[in-house]
Motif scaffolding. Structure first.
Motif, mmCIF file in Angstrom:
data_model
loop_
_atom_site.group_PDB
_atom_site.id
_atom_site.type_symbol
_atom_site.label_atom_id
_atom_site.label_comp_id
_atom_site.label_asym_id
_atom_site.label_seq_id
_atom_site.Cartn_x
_atom_site.Cartn_y
_atom_site.Cartn_z
ATOM 1 N N VAL A 275 0.948 -1.277 0.064
ATOM 2 C CA VAL A 275 0.055 0.031 -0.061
ATOM 3 C C VAL A 275 0.850 1.179 0.164
ATOM 4 C CG1 VAL A 275 -1.473 1.331 1.206
ATOM 5 C CG2 VAL A 275 -1.963 -0.849 0.851
ATOM 6 N N GLU A 276 1.928 1.163 0.903
ATOM 7 C CA GLU A 276 2.878 2.455 1.034
ATOM 8 C C GLU A 276 3.486 2.614 -0.582
ATOM 9 O OE1 GLU A 276 4.571 2.879 5.229
ATOM 10 O OE2 GLU A 276 5.218 1.124 3.972
ATOM 11 N N ALA B 5 -8.733 6.627 0.493
ATOM 12 C CA ALA B 5 -7.725 6.397 -0.693
ATOM 13 C C ALA B 5 -6.916 5.145 -0.244
ATOM 14 C CB ALA B 5 -6.958 7.564 -0.927
ATOM 15 N N LEU B 6 -6.580 5.087 0.979
ATOM 16 C CA LEU B 6 -5.600 4.109 1.727
ATOM 17 C C LEU B 6 -6.350 2.751 1.601
ATOM 18 C CD1 LEU B 6 -3.866 5.838 4.534
ATOM 19 C CD2 LEU B 6 -2.850 4.878 2.467
ATOM 20 N N LEU C 101 -6.577 1.306 -1.754
ATOM 21 C CA LEU C 101 -5.366 0.944 -2.134
ATOM 22 C C LEU C 101 -5.364 -0.852 -1.498
ATOM 23 C CD1 LEU C 101 -2.888 3.718 -2.042
ATOM 24 C CD2 LEU C 101 -3.812 2.612 -4.066
ATOM 25 N N GLU D 12 1.336 7.012 -6.584
ATOM 26 C CA GLU D 12 0.085 7.631 -7.136
ATOM 27 C C GLU D 12 0.125 9.183 -6.704
ATOM 28 O OE1 GLU D 12 -3.309 5.368 -6.694
ATOM 29 O OE2 GLU D 12 -2.898 3.618 -7.649
ATOM 30 N N HIS D 13 0.563 9.309 -5.377
ATOM 31 C CA HIS D 13 0.146 10.286 -4.821
ATOM 32 C C HIS D 13 1.482 11.239 -4.534
ATOM 33 C CE1 HIS D 13 -4.039 9.567 -4.169
ATOM 34 N NE2 HIS D 13 -3.390 8.323 -4.003
ATOM 35 N N ALA E 183 0.736 4.031 -2.842
ATOM 36 C CA ALA E 183 0.659 5.443 -2.400
ATOM 37 C C ALA E 183 1.619 6.377 -3.046
ATOM 38 C CB ALA E 183 0.117 5.614 -1.085
ATOM 39 N N ARG F 226 0.084 11.802 2.340
ATOM 40 C CA ARG F 226 -1.029 11.139 3.168
ATOM 41 C C ARG F 226 -2.160 11.220 2.540
ATOM 42 N NH1 ARG F 226 1.078 10.732 8.529
ATOM 43 N NH2 ARG F 226 -1.172 10.696 9.405
ATOM 44 N N PRO F 227 -2.617 10.205 1.717
ATOM 45 C CA PRO F 227 -4.015 10.558 0.818
ATOM 46 C C PRO F 227 -5.296 10.353 1.614
ATOM 47 C CG PRO F 227 -2.789 8.333 0.761
ATOM 48 C CD PRO F 227 -1.759 9.142 1.463
#
Length: 296
Positions: free
Chosen positions: A247-248, A265-266, A269, A254-255, A251, A260-261
């Protein structure tokens, strides 16, 4: 003037275990030993022993047999350390420890070293536990105390492991749920009690008491399903760590790094990572990407 003691290591001509004992004795030499080793006592070594045991388990779980050799050596060194400190106190030495375990293994395996007959691993487990219970009862009688099924369970065990052992001991006299489904009902009951305390705004002590009951009940379910609760949770930890690292990475891609989306959003993911794993499991093994550490 006193001559300094030689710095050379004990000779390799010694048997490996004798050389290890000599190394330990040198480390604890009051005049020429290692300052750190000289400062240690039984209580200060305990955390290191526990850590080494977990490192052995970790190497096994990761299938690293060469690494396991090193970790087993580190664990053996802990035993040698305790033996050296006991010898210094005039209590006993390494040979006495080995003799004690030799005698215990022979005593507890009469089907191997005597004429008892045991035809299965399950029967051996029962016989082993019965013999240990007899030994504990004899120890309690020698102290003038009433024996208990719960005698001899170390407080220092991991909490999940100790909970399962407490439950198994209680089950010996019939204090147990007959079926796993009944344990599930108990878990539902414990969840309701936690929820009620949360609604009532209970303090941490009450919440800790109820959450503890819930964890104890979940441990009981694992035991009824013939799962080791400690190993089961370790597996869940490893799964969470694997997924969260993915996930990290997603993230960051993508971000942007350090972003810290937000929870939604997390969570999206997280579900994506779970789907990736499901798809990977459905693929034939020959089509799956090889792990970086896989042998050629």
């Amino acid at each position: 003037m006193t001559q300094p003691k030689p710095k050379a290591a004990p000779p390799e001509s010694l048997a490996p275990i004798d050389r290890l004992l000599a190394i330990m004795a040198r480390l604890r030499d009051p005049d020429a030993g290692c300052p750190w080793d000289l400062e240690q006592d039984f209580p200060t070594i305990v955390p290191h022993t526990i850590e080494e045991a977990y490192e052995v388990a970790d190497a096994i779980e990761r299938g690293q047999m060469e690494e396991l050799k090193s970790e087993l050596g580190d664990l053996m060194f802990q035993v040698v350390f305790y033996a050296q400190m006991a010898r210094e106190r005039g209590l006993y030495g390494f040979d006495d420890i080995v003799r004690a375990v030799n005698d215990k293994m022979i005593r507890r395996h009469p089907h191997v070293f005597a004429d008892a007959a045991i035809d299965s691993a399950g029967a051996q487990t029962v016989a082993w536990e019965e013999q240990k219970a007899g030994e504990r009862a004899a120890e309690a009688a020698a102290k003038g105390a009433a024996p208990s099924q719960l005698d001899g369970l170390p407080l220092a065990l991991p909490a999940l492991t100790r909970a399962a052992k407490l439950q198994r001991r209680a089950a010996r006299i019939g204090f147990d749920w007959p079926e796993a489904a009944q344990v599930l009902d108990k878990i539902v009951e414990e969840i309701a009690e936690v929820r009620a305390e949360m609604v009532d705004g209970a303090g941490k002590d009450r919440l800790a008491d109820e959450v503890g009951d819930l964890l104890f009940a979940v441990t009981n379910l694992a035991r009824h399903l013939e799962l080791d609760p400690e190993q089961t949770l370790r597996g869940a930890n490893a799964k969470f760590e694997r997924r969260f690292r993915r996930v990290e990475a997603l993230a960051a891609a993508e971000h942007g790094a350090g972003a810290r989306p937000g929870l939604d959003a997390l969570e999206a993911l997280w579900q994506r990572v779970k789907q990736e794993e499901r798809e990977l499991r459905r693929r034939p093994k020959t089509d799956r990407p090889r792990r970086p550490d896989a042998s050629a």
